[in-house]
Design a protein around this motif. Structure first.
Motif, PDB file in Angstrom:
ATOM      1  N   SER A  30       0.849  -1.193   0.000  1.00 35.93           N
ATOM      2  CA  SER A  30       0.000   0.000   0.000  1.00 35.93           C
ATOM      3  C   SER A  30       0.884   1.241   0.000  1.00 35.93           C
ATOM      4  O   SER A  30       2.049   1.199   0.387  1.00 35.93           O
ATOM      5  CB  SER A  30      -0.938   0.001   1.210  1.00 35.93           C
ATOM      6  N   GLY A  31       0.291   2.337  -0.440  1.00 38.45           N
ATOM      7  CA  GLY A  31       1.015   3.602  -0.509  1.00 38.45           C
ATOM      8  C   GLY A  31       0.364   4.504  -1.541  1.00 38.45           C
ATOM      9  O   GLY A  31      -0.700   4.183  -2.093  1.00 38.45           O
ATOM     10  N   SER A  32       0.964   5.639  -1.822  1.00 36.00           N
ATOM     11  CA  SER A  32       0.390   6.592  -2.770  1.00 36.00           C
ATOM     12  C   SER A  32       1.385   6.899  -3.883  1.00 36.00           C
ATOM     13  O   SER A  32       2.603   6.851  -3.686  1.00 36.00           O
ATOM     14  CB  SER A  32      -0.013   7.884  -2.058  1.00 36.00           C
ATOM     15  N   LEU A  33       0.833   7.216  -5.069  1.00 36.11           N
ATOM     16  CA  LEU A  33       1.636   7.619  -6.217  1.00 36.11           C
ATOM     17  C   LEU A  33       0.926   8.762  -6.933  1.00 36.11           C
ATOM     18  O   LEU A  33      -0.314   8.790  -7.002  1.00 36.11           O
ATOM     19  CB  LEU A  33       1.831   6.465  -7.205  1.00 36.11           C
ATOM     20  N   THR A  34       1.694   9.685  -7.487  1.00 37.34           N
ATOM     21  CA  THR A  34       1.153  10.806  -8.234  1.00 37.34           C
ATOM     22  C   THR A  34       1.813  10.867  -9.601  1.00 37.34           C
ATOM     23  O   THR A  34       3.040  10.780  -9.714  1.00 37.34           O
ATOM     24  CB  THR A  34       1.378  12.136  -7.505  1.00 37.34           C
ATOM     25  N   ALA A  35       0.996  10.999 -10.638  1.00 39.93           N
ATOM     26  CA  ALA A  35       1.481  11.254 -11.993  1.00 39.93           C
ATOM     27  C   ALA A  35       1.050  12.665 -12.359  1.00 39.93           C
ATOM     28  O   ALA A  35      -0.134  13.001 -12.251  1.00 39.93           O
ATOM     29  CB  ALA A  35       0.902  10.248 -12.980  1.00 39.93           C
ATOM     30  N   SER A  36       1.985  13.500 -12.769  1.00 36.35           N
ATOM     31  CA  SER A  36       1.651  14.901 -13.007  1.00 36.35           C
ATOM     32  C   SER A  36       2.515  15.481 -14.109  1.00 36.35           C
ATOM     33  O   SER A  36       3.714  15.181 -14.201  1.00 36.35           O
ATOM     34  CB  SER A  36       1.840  15.714 -11.723  1.00 36.35           C
ATOM     35  N   ASN A  37       1.898  16.283 -14.965  1.00 40.29           N
ATOM     36  CA  ASN A  37       2.619  17.021 -15.993  1.00 40.29           C
ATOM     37  C   ASN A  37       1.835  18.288 -16.301  1.00 40.29           C
ATOM     38  O   ASN A  37       0.669  18.217 -16.674  1.00 40.29           O
ATOM     39  CB  ASN A  37       2.796  16.180 -17.258  1.00 40.29           C
ATOM     40  N   ALA A  38       2.472  19.437 -16.125  1.00 43.75           N
ATOM     41  CA  ALA A  38       1.780  20.716 -16.282  1.00 43.75           C
ATOM     42  C   ALA A  38       1.665  21.160 -17.722  1.00 43.75           C
ATOM     43  O   ALA A  38       0.860  22.048 -18.030  1.00 43.75           O
ATOM     44  CB  ALA A  38       2.503  21.788 -15.469  1.00 43.75           C
ATOM     45  N   PHE A  39       2.474  20.589 -18.624  1.00 43.74           N
ATOM     46  CA  PHE A  39       2.475  21.091 -20.002  1.00 43.74           C
ATOM     47  C   PHE A  39       2.609  19.926 -20.976  1.00 43.74           C
ATOM     48  O   PHE A  39       3.694  19.396 -21.191  1.00 43.74           O
ATOM     49  CB  PHE A  39       3.623  22.076 -20.211  1.00 43.74           C
ATOM     50  N   MET A  67       0.751  11.794 -21.682  1.00 35.56           N
ATOM     51  CA  MET A  67       1.203  11.108 -20.473  1.00 35.56           C
ATOM     52  C   MET A  67       0.068  10.238 -19.947  1.00 35.56           C
ATOM     53  O   MET A  67      -1.098  10.632 -20.007  1.00 35.56           O
ATOM     54  CB  MET A  67       1.609  12.110 -19.381  1.00 35.56           C
ATOM     55  N   ARG A  68       0.419   9.080 -19.421  1.00 36.70           N
ATOM     56  CA  ARG A  68      -0.568   8.161 -18.854  1.00 36.70           C
ATOM     57  C   ARG A  68      -0.327   8.004 -17.365  1.00 36.70           C
ATOM     58  O   ARG A  68       0.798   7.762 -16.935  1.00 36.70           O
ATOM     59  CB  ARG A  68      -0.466   6.793 -19.531  1.00 36.70           C
ATOM     60  N   ALA A  69      -1.390   8.160 -16.574  1.00 35.54           N
ATOM     61  CA  ALA A  69      -1.266   7.989 -15.125  1.00 35.54           C
ATOM     62  C   ALA A  69      -1.082   6.510 -14.787  1.00 35.54           C
ATOM     63  O   ALA A  69      -1.260   5.627 -15.620  1.00 35.54           O
ATOM     64  CB  ALA A  69      -2.500   8.549 -14.424  1.00 35.54           C
ATOM     65  N   TYR A  70      -0.737   6.232 -13.526  1.00 33.24           N
ATOM     66  CA  TYR A  70      -0.456   4.862 -13.099  1.00 33.24           C
ATOM     67  C   TYR A  70      -1.741   4.049 -12.960  1.00 33.24           C
ATOM     68  O   TYR A  70      -2.744   4.529 -12.432  1.00 33.24           O
ATOM     69  CB  TYR A  70       0.272   4.860 -11.753  1.00 33.24           C
ATOM     70  N   ASP A  71      -1.679   2.798 -13.402  1.00 35.27           N
ATOM     71  CA  ASP A  71      -2.758   1.841 -13.134  1.00 35.27           C
ATOM     72  C   ASP A  71      -2.687   1.377 -11.683  1.00 35.27           C
ATOM     73  O   ASP A  71      -1.636   1.440 -11.048  1.00 35.27           O
ATOM     74  CB  ASP A  71      -2.614   0.603 -14.015  1.00 35.27           C
ATOM     75  N   PHE A  72      -3.820   0.899 -11.203  1.00 35.78           N
ATOM     76  CA  PHE A  72      -3.814   0.201  -9.920  1.00 35.78           C
ATOM     77  C   PHE A  72      -4.730  -1.006 -10.045  1.00 35.78           C
ATOM     78  O   PHE A  72      -5.518  -1.129 -10.977  1.00 35.78           O
ATOM     79  CB  PHE A  72      -4.253   1.118  -8.774  1.00 35.78           C
ATOM     80  N   GLY A  73      -4.617  -1.937  -9.118  1.00 38.27           N
ATOM     81  CA  GLY A  73      -5.445  -3.139  -9.155  1.00 38.27           C
ATOM     82  C   GLY A  73      -5.176  -3.985  -7.935  1.00 38.27           C
ATOM     83  O   GLY A  73      -4.312  -3.671  -7.115  1.00 38.27           O
TER      84      GLY A  73
END
Length: 825
Positions: free
Chosen positions: A540-549, A573-579
């Protein structure tokens, strides 16, 4: 659905590259439409089709992940200018640039209820769709690619509502087959270009698909159709339109469809119930409010995934063992203790014995509602606001021959995942029309909650647990549970400058941020030794995918009446999958081993993990006249930070990880020609070529390194050829299409391939006009897989590094016949 892992999976022989992008094509003639059948089979992955039980996991197993792609406008059919429109029955009309439009007329040339994605792929270059059922509705086996990007790497929206990921499990979305009844779609668009900023999607790596549903009719009436077909095929559709009810213009429709068919092999059937409701309320002369409610219940027995070896040695009819319960127990004994059951031919491995099970089923219940407000704020500003909510839950069941039911002592148990999705969000877009410019801007926010408890149900000495009912928590033992909470925010702005008549330049960018918190909320592996449970990879934990431009630029020029040239460039850009923890191919699933915990691997990977990105480039030319339409597209993609689930670490301590593994490049071309020699006849041929290759010369794997540099992308054909003939004479219409798909590598080292194949379909219809109370009555007859080819259709699951290691191949349906009668009143 818990992916099923057999004993073979424990050896860590799989590597899953999360992006399976590329496009394909191959120009062959009509005379080759019925070649000798391809009897070569595919490869092997854990997964009992829709639900699966999992078998003993491999320390370093990985299930492939997918990513999205983009398109053009979210939920509207793109307008077609008068000089571009083609007055021909049968084919799609292309709009500007790299955007394809598939019309309602085109969808009507196929068997009623056929998946729109299947229609898209059969009529459009650069798209490839495969499944194991004639309707194309099985979302486990369904595999859609657009220029190398699969359905979970494409941006998708219906009427502007984000559809999220389109792969099986739908942890963040809902497929078009589960949202809209096919007859209620008015059209769809496919952007094969570099992107579309206005599509609300966190999965986009390439293009996008946008679907438009029809509005209620102004006149009261209704439609009804009834289909019958092979394997007790049965489909009923009914729709009632209220017509305009009052001076304010209120109108609505309500519709229902039921699709049912016995499996073409093995025990069981597949059923889907759908209901769509849409209400439109004009607000004065400058706006309207639209409300929709969509429901679907998909209930099916699954087809079993096969290795290429099982397909070749046992034939296309190989599937689950139900209703032979005694044989299922015998196979489970051999799976757990080694050896091969009597009666199986030479060449079948013990690992493949573990791929057999008693059965696998799935039930999905989906609810989607939305309210849309569209208003002309003044003479040059329009606003569109959408608020939506989506709920899905279900039971993804599979008999697991690597567990033990404690009370009965039977060497298998019913393992069932219970996914629960809750999405809520809204979009707000503005369009500002100035003299020579059109500025669009807007934002999208969504919160997604996903829960997945995995429960065990005992199989008895003489009979198994019911496959379709009695899935209550109090009757079960919970093995583990996973919970995720995701927040997504996207902003975009773009300006379209009309430079001179016929020439436009569009430029803009989008900003995307997605944060996911969660993972394993409960794990009882240690307390269930009597069940024979094995390491389940809690993290468990957290992840962030981010791109401003993330920029997008497009230039389009129509000239000399019939000609058009264009180019398109975008970064995605593609954010992270989870499952759930038992799956792989995502940052939280299938990590570590019992000696190198999943949590420690997750914590380590979080420091270096980066979201996947692409740069897409497209240049094209199109000619369009009454007699002939021709087009050619060239494209190039640079795929950066590909993610893969692999086995890594030193030789004495290998473990499963999810890491960035380098780049991929893709070059391709689509060529299309359509002639209309006389009124009513259109003949279309298209050829697609795609060369997508990995660039990794030293990939860490299984305690050593391997090189896949120059190897072709797994599961995607290098060549495709499509031919369509449509002829309409008076009230009769004839449509025939043929598609050639070249071989597809099924391993990253390209040492084993899924064979090439042809598929053909024939459809006839006759419109009787008004008969009795019906002002229009139509009869249709269709044949799918006319040549009865034995070929591998869809693929679900991880690819192997080498060898025929994963049971993830699904044989396409044989030749089937369908007939229907439809009436409007």
């Amino acid at each position: 659905m818990p992916p099923r892992l057999s004993a073979r999976r424990q050896n860590g022989r799989r590597l899953c590259l999360r992006a399976l992008p590329l496009l394909a094509g191959t120009a062959l003639g009509w005379s080759a439409a019925f070649p000798a059948r391809a009897d070569t089979p595919p490869q092997h992955t854990p997964s009992h089709h829709a639900s699966t039980a999992h078998a003993k996991p491999r320390a370093a197993t990985a299930a492939p992940a997918a990513a999205p792609r983009r398109a053009s406008s979210p939920a509207r059919t793109l307008p077609v200018s008068p000089d571009e429109a083609v007055d021909v029955i049968a084919h799609r009309t292309r709009s500007h640039g790299a955007v394809e439009v598939v019309t309602r007329e085109t969808m009507d040339h196929f068997v009623a209820g056929t998946s729109p994605m299947q229609v898209l792929a059969l009529t459009t270059p650069g798209a490839n769709f495969a499944s194991d059922d004639a309707f194309g509705l099985d979302n486990v086996a369904n595999t859609l690619y657009v220029r190398g990007f699969n359905q979970s790497q494409l941006g998708m929206a219906v009427d502007g509502i984000p559809m999220g990921g389109q792969g099986f499990h739908n942890w963040n979305g809902l497929s078009i087959d589960q949202i809209a009844i096919q007859e209620n779609l008015s059209g769809m668009t496919m952007s094969q270009g570099a992107g579309a900023l206005d599509v609300p999607s966190a999965q986009t790596l390439g293009g996008a698909l946008t679907f438009t549903t029809a509005d209620p009719l102004d006149k009261a009436g209704g439609r009804i159709s009834q289909l019958f077909g092979s394997n007790n095929g049965f489909r009923t559709f009914a729709r009632v339109d209220s017509g305009v009810l009052n001076p304010t213009g209120t109108k609505f429709y309500a519709s229902y469809a039921r699709t049912a068919q016995d499996l073409w092999k093995g025990y069981g059937d597949q059923q889907e119930h759908q209901a769509n409701f849409k209400l439109v309320q004009p607000v004065g002369e400058h706006g309207k409010i639209t409300a929709v409610f969509d429901y679907s219940n998909f209930d099916q027995y699954n087809y079993m995934g096969l290795t290429k070896n099982l397909w070749q040695r046992l034939g296309r009819d190989t599937t689950y063992l139900k209703p032979n319960y005694a044989l299922s127990k015998e196979y489970a004994y051999y799976a757990q203790n080694g050896g091969i059951p009597p009666g199986l031919p030479a060449g079948i491995t013990n690992d493949e014995v573990g791929d057999f099970a008693y059965d696998g089923t799935q039930e999905q219940r989906n609810y989607l509602s939305a309210v849309t407000g569209e208003f002309q704020l003044n003479s040059f500003i329009t606003s569109r606001t959408i608020a939506y909510g989506h709920v899905s839950n279900g039971d993804y069941q599979g008999t697991n021959p690597f567990l033990t039911s404690p009370s009965s002592g039977v060497l298998m148990a019913d393992e069932t995942g219970h996914p629960d999705v809750r999405r809520i969000g809204f979009t707000q877009n503005f369009t500002v029309k100035l003299r020579n410019n059109e500025i669009q801007t807007g934002f999208w926010y969504e919160n997604d909650r996903f829960n997945y408890p995995m429960r065990l149900y005992e199989d008895g000495q003489d009979f198994a647990h019911n496959s379709k009912s009695n899935y209550y928590a109090y009757q079960s033992t919970t093995w583990f549970a996973d919970s995720f909470n995701t927040n997504t925010f996207q902003f975009f702005i773009q300006d379209t400058w009309h430079i001179i008549p016929g020439m436009t330049l569009t430029g803009g960018f989008r900003s995307l941020t997605q944060t996911t918190h969660g993972g394993t909320s409960y794990d009882n592996t240690a307390g269930l030794s009597a069940w024979g449970t094995y390491y389940s990879h809690p993290a468990s934990g957290s992840l962030t995918a981010s791109n401003a431009f993330l920029p997008h630029f497009n230039w389009d020029y129509h000239f000399l009446d019939h000609h058009e040239i264009y180019w398109d460039i975008a970064e995605n850009m593609r954010a992270y999958d989870f499952g759930q923890q038992s799956s792989s191919g995502n940052a939280w699933g299938g990590l570590g081993t019992a000696t190198n915990t999943a949590q420690s691997v997750f914590n380590q990977g979080k420091q270096t993990l980066r979201p996947e990105r692409t740069w897409n480039y497209v240049v094209g030319y199109r000619y369009n006249s009454t007699f002939f339409t021709g087009s050619v597209d060239f494209y190039h993609t640079d795929y950066i930070n590909r993610l893969a689930a692999i086995t890594t670490g030193p030789t004495n301590n290998v473990y499963a990880a999810f890491i960035n593994v380098g780049h991929e490049t893709m070059n391709g071309a689509d060529v299309l020609g359509a002639i209309r020699p006389f009124r009513g006849l259109e003949i279309t041929n298209s050829f697609s070529w795609n060369n997508a290759t990995y660039e990794d010369a030293a990939l860490p794997y299984d305690g050593t390194t391997i090189s896949i540099k120059g190897k072709h992308q797994v599961y995607y054909p290098k060549f495709m050829y499509k031919a369509n003939l449509t002829y309409s004479y008076k009230r009769a219409t004839f449509n025939f299409n043929a598609t050639y798909t070249s071989s597809r590598p099924m391993t990253y080292l390209n040492d084993v391939s899924i064979p090439a194949y042809w598929t053909t379909n024939l459809n006839l219809s006759y419109d009787f006009g008004g008969i009795g109370f019906a002002h229009d009555m139509k009869a249709t007859f269709g044949i799918t897989n006319v040549a009865n080819q034995n070929y591998i259709g869809g693929v679900y699951g991880a690819a192997s590094v080498s060898g025929d290691d994963n049971a993830n191949l699904f044989v396409a349906a044989p030749r089937q016949f369908f007939g229907s009668v439809a009436a409007e009143f």
